[in-house]
Design a protein around this motif. Structure first.
Motif, PDB file in Angstrom:
ATOM      1  N   PRO A  82       0.813  -1.226   0.000  1.00  0.00           N
ATOM      2  CA  PRO A  82       0.000   0.000   0.000  1.00  0.00           C
ATOM      3  C   PRO A  82       0.841   1.267   0.000  1.00  0.00           C
ATOM      4  N   VAL A  83       1.972   1.261   0.736  1.00  0.00           N
ATOM      5  CA  VAL A  83       2.861   2.425   0.739  1.00  0.00           C
ATOM      6  C   VAL A  83       3.492   2.615  -0.628  1.00  0.00           C
ATOM      7  N   VAL A  84       3.951   1.496  -1.221  1.00  0.00           N
ATOM      8  CA  VAL A  84       4.562   1.574  -2.550  1.00  0.00           C
ATOM      9  C   VAL A  84       3.548   2.105  -3.565  1.00  0.00           C
ATOM     10  N   LEU A  85       2.304   1.629  -3.468  1.00  0.00           N
ATOM     11  CA  LEU A  85       1.272   2.109  -4.393  1.00  0.00           C
ATOM     12  C   LEU A  85       1.013   3.596  -4.214  1.00  0.00           C
ATOM     13  N   THR A  86       0.973   4.059  -2.968  1.00  0.00           N
ATOM     14  CA  THR A  86       0.743   5.495  -2.711  1.00  0.00           C
ATOM     15  C   THR A  86       1.860   6.340  -3.297  1.00  0.00           C
ATOM     16  N   ILE A  87       3.102   5.912  -3.073  1.00  0.00           N
ATOM     17  CA  ILE A  87       4.245   6.675  -3.601  1.00  0.00           C
ATOM     18  C   ILE A  87       4.227   6.677  -5.124  1.00  0.00           C
ATOM     19  N   LEU A  88       3.913   5.533  -5.713  1.00  0.00           N
ATOM     20  CA  LEU A  88       3.887   5.445  -7.174  1.00  0.00           C
ATOM     21  C   LEU A  88       2.830   6.382  -7.759  1.00  0.00           C
ATOM     22  N   ALA A  99      -4.910  12.633 -14.926  1.00  0.00           N
ATOM     23  CA  ALA A  99      -5.566  12.561 -13.607  1.00  0.00           C
ATOM     24  C   ALA A  99      -5.253  11.255 -12.869  1.00  0.00           C
ATOM     25  N   ILE A 100      -3.970  10.947 -12.752  1.00  0.00           N
ATOM     26  CA  ILE A 100      -3.543   9.747 -12.019  1.00  0.00           C
ATOM     27  C   ILE A 100      -3.980   9.815 -10.557  1.00  0.00           C
ATOM     28  N   SER A 101      -4.151  11.040 -10.033  1.00  0.00           N
ATOM     29  CA  SER A 101      -4.505  11.200  -8.616  1.00  0.00           C
ATOM     30  C   SER A 101      -5.831  10.533  -8.264  1.00  0.00           C
ATOM     31  N   ARG A 102      -6.665  10.284  -9.255  1.00  0.00           N
ATOM     32  CA  ARG A 102      -7.950   9.639  -8.973  1.00  0.00           C
ATOM     33  C   ARG A 102      -7.789   8.185  -8.509  1.00  0.00           C
ATOM     34  N   LEU A 103      -6.580   7.642  -8.628  1.00  0.00           N
ATOM     35  CA  LEU A 103      -6.309   6.278  -8.167  1.00  0.00           C
ATOM     36  C   LEU A 103      -5.944   6.217  -6.690  1.00  0.00           C
ATOM     37  N   LEU A 104      -5.826   7.354  -6.023  1.00  0.00           N
ATOM     38  CA  LEU A 104      -5.413   7.361  -4.613  1.00  0.00           C
ATOM     39  C   LEU A 104      -6.326   6.544  -3.698  1.00  0.00           C
ATOM     40  N   LEU A 156      -4.761   5.945   8.851  1.00  0.00           N
ATOM     41  CA  LEU A 156      -3.672   6.916   8.676  1.00  0.00           C
ATOM     42  C   LEU A 156      -3.233   7.016   7.227  1.00  0.00           C
ATOM     43  N   LEU A 157      -3.195   5.880   6.529  1.00  0.00           N
ATOM     44  CA  LEU A 157      -2.832   5.931   5.119  1.00  0.00           C
ATOM     45  C   LEU A 157      -3.896   6.692   4.325  1.00  0.00           C
ATOM     46  N   GLY A 158      -5.181   6.493   4.660  1.00  0.00           N
ATOM     47  CA  GLY A 158      -6.234   7.243   3.991  1.00  0.00           C
ATOM     48  C   GLY A 158      -6.107   8.739   4.239  1.00  0.00           C
ATOM     49  N   ALA A 159      -5.753   9.102   5.480  1.00  0.00           N
ATOM     50  CA  ALA A 159      -5.555  10.522   5.799  1.00  0.00           C
ATOM     51  C   ALA A 159      -4.378  11.096   5.015  1.00  0.00           C
ATOM     52  N   PHE A 160      -3.312  10.291   4.873  1.00  0.00           N
ATOM     53  CA  PHE A 160      -2.159  10.766   4.098  1.00  0.00           C
ATOM     54  C   PHE A 160      -2.538  10.965   2.631  1.00  0.00           C
ATOM     55  N   CYS A 161      -3.332  10.041   2.092  1.00  0.00           N
ATOM     56  CA  CYS A 161      -3.777  10.193   0.700  1.00  0.00           C
ATOM     57  C   CYS A 161      -4.639  11.459   0.539  1.00  0.00           C
ATOM     58  N   LEU A 162      -5.464  11.735   1.545  1.00  0.00           N
ATOM     59  CA  LEU A 162      -6.282  12.945   1.494  1.00  0.00           C
ATOM     60  C   LEU A 162      -5.399  14.197   1.531  1.00  0.00           C
ATOM     61  N   LEU A 163      -4.371  14.168   2.384  1.00  0.00           N
ATOM     62  CA  LEU A 163      -3.432  15.286   2.441  1.00  0.00           C
ATOM     63  C   LEU A 163      -2.682  15.434   1.121  1.00  0.00           C
ATOM     64  N   LEU A 164      -2.292  14.321   0.550  1.00  0.00           N
ATOM     65  CA  LEU A 164      -1.582  14.356  -0.729  1.00  0.00           C
ATOM     66  C   LEU A 164      -2.464  14.952  -1.821  1.00  0.00           C
ATOM     67  N   THR A 167     -12.485  13.439  -5.762  1.00  0.00           N
ATOM     68  CA  THR A 167     -11.461  12.450  -5.382  1.00  0.00           C
ATOM     69  C   THR A 167     -11.311  12.392  -3.868  1.00  0.00           C
ATOM     70  N   SER A 168     -11.366  13.559  -3.216  1.00  0.00           N
ATOM     71  CA  SER A 168     -11.251  13.587  -1.757  1.00  0.00           C
ATOM     72  C   SER A 168     -12.415  12.846  -1.112  1.00  0.00           C
ATOM     73  N   ALA A 169     -13.620  13.057  -1.644  1.00  0.00           N
ATOM     74  CA  ALA A 169     -14.786  12.347  -1.104  1.00  0.00           C
ATOM     75  C   ALA A 169     -14.637  10.845  -1.296  1.00  0.00           C
ATOM     76  N   ALA A 170     -14.079  10.447  -2.433  1.00  0.00           N
ATOM     77  CA  ALA A 170     -13.859   9.015  -2.682  1.00  0.00           C
ATOM     78  C   ALA A 170     -12.838   8.445  -1.705  1.00  0.00           C
ATOM     79  N   ILE A 171     -11.778   9.207  -1.426  1.00  0.00           N
ATOM     80  CA  ILE A 171     -10.759   8.755  -0.479  1.00  0.00           C
ATOM     81  C   ILE A 171     -11.369   8.549   0.901  1.00  0.00           C
ATOM     82  N   VAL A 172     -12.184   9.520   1.349  1.00  0.00           N
ATOM     83  CA  VAL A 172     -12.819   9.416   2.669  1.00  0.00           C
ATOM     84  C   VAL A 172     -13.741   8.197   2.721  1.00  0.00           C
TER      85      VAL A 172
END
Length: 373
Positions: free
Chosen positions: A23-29, A42-47, A65-73, A89-94
């Motif tokens: 999951p960390v590797v996917l987030t960084i990628l 719009a790669i960010s939609r994959l977060l 915490l990973l979801g919160a980091f993705c939201l911050l990103l 995208t933020s609503a989808a992350i939440v």
């Protein structure tokens, strides 16, 4: 709960630890691609995929915490690109993070339940198939057991070896059916054998008591999918004076004996009835006597060994396999059998497997018969 699981589980392998970082590797990628590719992609939609993946292998808090980091990103990305559809995208992350946290909680609860079930199964196996003594006087003994049901630790195959005043007495058998449905019969047979092996002067006396036990158990606990229980069984006795072994075979696969590089299949002279079938086909029991010299090896097994099939439906060639073995120690023989059975069957077993390997030692142990440890 997750802390208890971490304390109880065995250490993860290195490969599993790498997978847990995915999951960390996917987030960084996704972050790298989001900053390095045109905003039209719009790669960010994959977060939202990152916390969803985390739910499959992480506890609840790290997943959140990973979801919160993705939201911050996503918020940081919106400072550079104003037309990314950040609010959607933020609503989808939440939403995905909340669902992932719940999924992680449910998974941990199920893992905890499965762990407790395995603890109970392990305890039951230690009672039903307790560890055998490695040696009783001049007889070396090793055992192998594999349950066919994926999550089962015990099944319908059973064995026991006991040092008694009459000599070393052994039992191996197979209850009709497989898995947990046959455990009750196997438990009753083994418990009876542990008493009768000390009390009865001959193998016929033991088998009569086992027959009575299975008949009574079948009457008290009738099976839903069959009219009655029955079991095959093989009794073996190595007398105190040694030199030979007595065998009483009640419908069980014949054992193999290796003597000076030659392997023999010890078919019974006269077949004896399986347990709980004596009333139908007669209760005549025949005992064979076979030479058992120092250095000889005896292999007792259930039909899960001899009837293991490969992808073409061919049975495992047990006599030919044993003829090719040049292993002196019973443990080595069973380890080789275990590996070759799994290779032959493609790693999948259709029936429970039990085997006992015995070797008459060249060096006499001056201790008395016995020793269950």
């Amino acid at each position: 709960m997750s802390a208890r699981l971490r304390r109880r589980r065995p250490a993860y392998s290195g490969r599993w630890e790498v997978a847990r970082l995915s999951p960390v590797v996917l987030t960084i990628l996704i972050a790298v691609l989001a900053f390095s590719t045109p905003r039209e992609i719009a790669i960010s939609r994959l977060l939202p995929a990152a916390p969803a993946l985390a739910a499959a292998m992480w506890p609840v808090l790290p997943t959140v915490l990973l979801g919160a980091f993705c939201l911050l990103l996503m918020t940081v990305l919106s400072l550079f690109y104003t037309d990314l559809g950040t609010q959607y995208t933020s609503a989808a992350i939440v939403a995905v993070t909340l669902a992932a946290a719940y999924g992680s909680h449910v998974r941990l609860k199920r893992e905890e339940i499965l762990f407790q079930v395995r603890l109970v199964a392990d305890a039951a196996q230690k009672v039903l198939l307790r560890p055998l003594p490695r040696r009783i006087k001049d007889v070396e003994i090793e055992s192998l057991y594999l349950a066919a049901q994926e999550q089962a630790r015990i099944g319908g195959d059973f064995y026991e070896a006991i040092g008694t005043p009459h000599g070393v007495r052994l039992l191996i058998g197979d209850v009709r059916g497989k898995g947990l449905s046959a455990v009750g019969v196997a438990s009753a047979v083994i418990s009876c054998f542990r008493e009768a092996a000390y009390d009865e002067p001959d193998l016929q006396g033991i088998i009569h008591r086992l027959e009575t036990t299975v008949t009574r158990h079948s009457a008290v606990f009738p099976a839903q999918d069959q009219p009655e229980h029955f079991a095959t069984a093989l009794l073996a006795e190595i007398p105190r004076d040694g030199g030979h072994i007595r065998l009483l075979n009640c419908g069980h696969p014949p054992p193999l004996i290796a003597h000076r590089g030659k392997v023999r299949v010890l078919e019974p002279t006269i077949p004896s009835p399986p347990l709980n079938l004596a009333a139908l086909i007669g209760d005549r029991y025949w005992v064979d006597s076979v030479a058992f010299a120092p250095g000889d090896q005896l292999l007792l097994y259930t039909d899960g060994v001899s009837e293991a099939r490969d992808h073409a439906g061919q049975f495992f060639p047990l006599p030919d396999w044993m003829q090719r073995q040049d292993l002196e120690q019973p443990r080595e023989l069973l380890d080789q059998l275990h590996g070759d059975l799994l290779r032959h069957s493609g790693g999948r077993l259709d029936d429970d497997i039990a085997a006992l390997a015995l070797r008459r030692s060249d060096v006499q142990d001056r201790g008395a018969f016995g020793g269950e440890g």
